[in-house]
Scaffold this active site. Structure first.
Site, PDB file in Angstrom:
ATOM      1  N   SER A   1       6.581  -0.413   9.794  1.00 14.85           N
ATOM      2  CA  SER A   1       5.222  -0.287   9.284  1.00 14.85           C
ATOM      3  C   SER A   1       5.032   1.126   8.740  1.00 14.85           C
ATOM      4  CB  SER A   1       4.227  -0.527  10.425  1.00 14.85           C
ATOM      5  OG  SER A   1       2.955  -0.030  10.067  1.00 14.85           O
TER       6      SER A   1
ATOM      7  N   GLN B   1     -10.316  -2.578   2.233  1.00 15.68           N
ATOM      8  CA  GLN B   1      -9.817  -3.329   3.388  1.00 15.68           C
ATOM      9  C   GLN B   1      -9.724  -2.473   4.649  1.00 15.68           C
ATOM     10  OE1 GLN B   1      -5.970  -4.233   1.386  1.00 15.68           O
ATOM     11  NE2 GLN B   1      -5.076  -3.947   3.411  1.00 15.68           N
TER      12      GLN B   1
ATOM     13  N   GLY C   1      11.114  -2.843   5.313  1.00 11.89           N
ATOM     14  CA  GLY C   1      10.363  -4.097   5.369  1.00 11.89           C
ATOM     15  C   GLY C   1       9.870  -4.470   3.974  1.00 11.89           C
ATOM     16  N   HIS C   2       9.285  -3.500   3.292  1.00  7.94           N
ATOM     17  CA  HIS C   2       8.825  -3.744   1.910  1.00  7.94           C
ATOM     18  C   HIS C   2      10.015  -4.110   1.022  1.00  7.94           C
ATOM     19  CE1 HIS C   2       5.560  -0.726   3.139  1.00  7.94           C
ATOM     20  NE2 HIS C   2       4.874  -1.812   2.824  1.00  7.94           N
TER      21      HIS C   2
ATOM     22  N   MET D   1       0.843  -1.198   0.000  1.00 13.16           N
ATOM     23  CA  MET D   1       0.000   0.000   0.000  1.00 13.16           C
ATOM     24  C   MET D   1       0.878   1.248   0.000  1.00 13.16           C
ATOM     25  SD  MET D   1      -3.407  -0.948   2.073  1.00 13.16           S
ATOM     26  CE  MET D   1      -2.773  -0.746   3.697  1.00 13.16           C
TER      27      MET D   1
ATOM     28  N   ARG E   1       2.553   2.817   9.082  1.00 16.15           N
ATOM     29  CA  ARG E   1       1.829   3.590  10.103  1.00 16.15           C
ATOM     30  C   ARG E   1       2.789   4.180  11.142  1.00 16.15           C
ATOM     31  NH1 ARG E   1      -1.982  -0.468   8.901  1.00 16.15           N
ATOM     32  NH2 ARG E   1      -4.004   0.383   8.280  1.00 16.15           N
TER      33      ARG E   1
ATOM     34  N   ALA F   1       4.049   3.991   0.873  1.00 16.35           N
ATOM     35  CA  ALA F   1       4.805   4.513   2.018  1.00 16.35           C
ATOM     36  C   ALA F   1       5.873   3.472   2.360  1.00 16.35           C
ATOM     37  CB  ALA F   1       3.893   4.825   3.205  1.00 16.35           C
ATOM     38  N   LEU F   2       6.646   3.158   1.350  1.00 15.18           N
ATOM     39  CA  LEU F   2       7.561   2.018   1.433  1.00 15.18           C
ATOM     40  C   LEU F   2       8.662   2.241   2.466  1.00 15.18           C
ATOM     41  CD1 LEU F   2       7.960   1.054  -2.336  1.00 15.18           C
ATOM     42  CD2 LEU F   2       6.273   0.246  -0.669  1.00 15.18           C
TER      43      LEU F   2
HETATM   44  P1  AMP Z   1       1.501  -2.943   3.476  1.00 11.36           P
HETATM   45  O1  AMP Z   1       2.048  -1.930   2.535  1.00 11.36           O
HETATM   46  O2  AMP Z   1       1.596  -2.532   4.912  1.00 11.36           O
HETATM   47  O3  AMP Z   1       0.168  -3.471   3.072  1.00 11.36           O
HETATM   48  O4  AMP Z   1       2.492  -4.183   3.370  1.00 11.36           O
HETATM   49  C1  AMP Z   1       2.778  -4.789   2.138  1.00 11.36           C
HETATM   50  C2  AMP Z   1       3.507  -6.076   2.401  1.00 11.36           C
HETATM   51  O5  AMP Z   1       4.712  -5.814   3.097  1.00 11.36           O
HETATM   52  C3  AMP Z   1       2.705  -7.060   3.254  1.00 11.36           C
HETATM   53  O6  AMP Z   1       2.900  -8.379   2.778  1.00 11.36           O
HETATM   54  C4  AMP Z   1       3.317  -6.862   4.627  1.00 11.36           C
HETATM   55  O7  AMP Z   1       3.200  -8.014   5.448  1.00 11.36           O
HETATM   56  C5  AMP Z   1       4.757  -6.617   4.250  1.00 11.36           C
HETATM   57  N1  AMP Z   1       5.432  -5.908   5.326  1.00 11.36           N
HETATM   58  C6  AMP Z   1       5.059  -4.732   5.890  1.00 11.36           C
HETATM   59  N2  AMP Z   1       5.897  -4.415   6.895  1.00 11.36           N
HETATM   60  C7  AMP Z   1       6.806  -5.422   6.973  1.00 11.36           C
HETATM   61  C8  AMP Z   1       7.921  -5.687   7.825  1.00 11.36           C
HETATM   62  N3  AMP Z   1       8.263  -4.867   8.797  1.00 11.36           N
HETATM   63  N4  AMP Z   1       8.638  -6.824   7.611  1.00 11.36           N
HETATM   64  C9  AMP Z   1       8.271  -7.688   6.617  1.00 11.36           C
HETATM   65  N5  AMP Z   1       7.231  -7.492   5.794  1.00 11.36           N
HETATM   66  C10 AMP Z   1       6.514  -6.383   5.965  1.00 11.36           C
END
Ligand code: AMP
Length: 281
Positions: A186, A59, A34-35, A28, A188, A30-31
């Site tokens: 995250s 969602q 983790g991404h 989503m 967030r 705001a990379l």
């Molecule tokens: P999001 O943009 O938050 O929807 O996350 C996109 C993907 O990145 C999802 O599969 C998340 O589980 C993964 N993700 C987000 N934060 C992390 C993190 N800290 N470590 C590993 N994967 C992550």
């Protein structure tokens, strides 16, 4: 970067003709690192990786959360360029490109996984996740798609989704990427006040202690202990703590050496909701 599936398909068909493998990393935006760790797993396994960036409205069960969700597309694209120039394709669709004029979820069942934890606290959330992930898998048709264990329930649900709908994509779970102080990265986190950011590593610290305790104590005792820790913390408010079987995501009643467990936390730091989890055995 492509904003609609037609342009994306034109690009993908060029790759497809030379039978190259595609990895998909749905995000989503705001990379953060983790991404990027997911993108790197994708690049290791495939010839190229499609990173989708889409704040999926269906969602979100909380309108404010959707409104305030950080959107930083330009910065995201720059960040991805630091990882690889040629092998990453960014797909940042519009809402219309995904939903046409009907921005609603389909209804899904995932063998009961959808009723636990996030499913119980965020009504409709996994219908939204199922809708967007199925759509992205149909559009991109990747050999493999990468999801973080940070959203462990989502990962299990997506595995179930491809199994039930016979989608020929392998779902790869990737480890949780953390800041130096242990806080799971995250998008967030950017919205935390400095006070709450400083308090937030408590979540992972508590999970690590819970893991140690689970070696000798019952799930109930560990849960009581964790609840107490949060009661004594006036910056973080626990929404749930749960020790669950990774297959069913149902709370553990009696420990079995044959099963694999994880502990899960959702907590509020101010008005920001954070989740984290840890493998226990
Ligand atoms: P999001 O943009 O938050 O929807 O996350 C996109 C993907 O990145 C999802 O599969 C998340 O589980 C993964 N993700 C987000 N934060 C992390 C993190 N800290 N470590 C590993 N994967 C992550």
């Amino acid at each position: 970067m492509f904003h609609n599936k037609l342009d994306l398909h034109n690009c993908l068909s060029k790759y497809g003709q030379s039978s190259k493998s595609i990895g998909l990393v749905p995000t989503m935006g705001a990379l953060h690192h983790g991404h990027l760790s997911l993108v790197n797993f994708g690049l290791n396994d495939n010839d190229f990786v499609v990173v989708s960036i889409f704040v999926n409205p269906t969602q979100f069960n909380n309108v404010e959360d959707l409104k305030k969700y950080p959107r930083t597309l330009e910065r995201d694209v720059k960040l991805l360029k630091t990882v690889a120039e040629e092998e990453i394709i960014v797909y940042a669709p519009t809402v219309e490109d995904i939903y046409a004029d009907n921005v609603t979820s389909k209804t899904f069942t995932f063998g009961g996984l959808e009723n636990e934890m996030e499913g119980a606290f965020r009504p409709g959330h996994f219908d939204g996740v199922g809708t967007i992930v199925k759509r992205l898998l149909e559009i991109v048709k990747p050999q493999k798609a990468y999801f973080g264990q940070k959203d462990f329930q989502q990962l299990q649900i997506v595995k179930k989704l491809v199994e039930i709908h016979k989608i020929p994509t392998e779902i790869v779970g990737c480890p949780i990427f953390r800041a130096d102080d242990g806080l799971a990265m995250s998008s967030r986190n950017e919205r935390l006040t400095s006070k709450h950011r400083a308090a937030a590593p408590f979540i992972f610290k508590t999970l690590k202690s819970a893991k140690l305790k689970f070696g000798t104590e019952s799930a109930l005792k560990v849960t009581e202990w964790v609840t107490k820790q949060f009661e004594n913390n006036n910056l973080l408010e626990l929404e749930y703590f749960l020790i669950a079987d990774v297959e069913t995501l149902k709370p553990v009643k009696r420990k079995s050496t044959k099963k694999t467990y994880r502990a899960f936390i959702a907590a509020y730091a101010g008005d920001i909701r954070l989740i984290d989890n840890i493998a226990l055995n």
